[in-house]
Design an enzyme around this catalytic site. Structure first.
Site: not given
Ligand code: DGY
Length: 323
Positions: A157-159, A180, A240, A242, A271, A289, A291
């Site tokens: 995806g984007r990230i 997918r 990065t 979940r 977490e 966390h 990111g």
């Molecule tokens: C997200 O935007 O999902 C980051 O993990 C922070 O919530």
């Protein structure tokens, strides 16, 4: 006209809180203590919108059977696996998120984890601060070269794409990925990235595996003991996305047994709890966390939530509707 009543579950950047207070009848969480499940339940009765984030849990049993005043859940963050979206859908509660604005910063953290774990920067810093560095020598703290290696992306995806771009254009890495649905766009073609049919195909080729798929039931323990065993022996895992995407106990075993060379983790299943066994391993880099944790991004995330709220209560199309 009465302003909509909204509740913010954690502290947000001050500039965004100011706007929330101007536009809405906003209840802020000034001491930043996470709300308990009973407080979240009560919020459905008392507020027109709830503004939660990843540190909250909104499972089915906090949703009311009847009398929900809440019509919108405007999540602060792109990931929303902490919200039972089926429960929201069944009650006609709209859910929004904040995509796009945290892409670069999250990819930056993924790339920093990749570099840190390969080049052992965490270990090096710990050694130096402890006064244990004996000086330069040809065999000191030898890491793994990053440039030119193969990066496997799970979730393009984007990230995932932003991470692949950094790795390919910055470090000459070859990109393979699993997603997918079919990904066939200019960005992906420009990197010469190859889509592979299965996660296993990616694991078989990748020197580094970086996870960018959503959390939640569908991807729980996607990386389990057998997939860790399917990684190349000298490979590294970067997460990065979940915490629940990885079986943490299986990962600890794989790291201890040196089935894989190391891991860089920004997210954890429970977490802020981090398994003690992970903190005792040298071949991992662990971040709390971080990111999206830059001034620019955290403000932009808040502004996205404000835009979603404003559109919703003005009866316009909500930009980032997930339900
Ligand atoms: C997200 O935007 O999902 C980051 O993990 C922070 O919530």
């Amino acid at each position: 006209m009465m302003k909509p009543r909204v509740v913010v579950t954690r502290r947000w950047p001050a500039a965004v809180e100011r706007i929330l207070v101007e536009r809405f009848d906003a209840t802020l969480n000034t001491n930043d203590v996470p709300l308990g499940q009973d407080q979240i339940k009560a919020a459905f009765r008392d507020f027109d919108a709830i503004l939660p984030t990843v540190s909250d849990k909104l499972p089915r049993d906090v949703f009311p059977d009847s009398d929900s005043r809440t019509r919108l859940i405007a999540n602060y963050g792109v990931g929303f696996s902490h919200i039972d979206i089926d429960a929201a859908r069944e009650r006609d509660i709209v859910v929004t998120n904040t995509p796009g604005v945290l892409t670069d910063c999250t990819a930056d953290i993924a790339m920093s984890l990749l570099l840190s774990v390969a080049r052992r920067t965490g270990e090096g810093e710990r050694q130096l601060r402890a006064g244990e560095w004996k000086g330069w020598c040809p065999t000191h703290m030898i890491g793994t070269k990053v440039s030119g290696k193969t990066l496997g992306i799970v979730g393009m995806g984007r990230i995932g794409k932003a991470m692949a771009q950094r790795a390919h254009f910055g470090f000459g890495m070859k990109i393979v990925f699993h997603n997918r649905s079919r990904v066939d766009d200019e960005e992906t073609r420009a990197m010469g990235a190859t889509q592979l049919a299965t996660v296993e195909d990616v694991l078989a080729q990748a020197d580094f595996v970086s996870l960018h798929c959503p959390g939640g039931a569908e991807n729980r323990h996607l990386i389990n003991a057998s997939r860790l065993a399917a990684m190349k022996p000298g490979a590294f895992l970067i997460n990065t996305a979940r915490g629940d995407v990885v079986d943490e106990q299986a990962l600890i075993t794989a790291l201890k047994d040196r089935l894989i060379a190391g891991a860089g983790l920004d997210v954890f299943a429970e977490e802020p709890k981090v398994p003690e066994a992970l903190t005792r391993l040298e071949n991992v880099v662990l971040l709390p966390h971080l990111g999206s944790a830059t001034e620019e991004t955290r403000v932009a995330m808040g502004m996205k939530a404000v835009d979603n709220l404003t559109a919703f209560f003005e009866g316009r199309t909500v930009p980032d509707r997930v339900v």
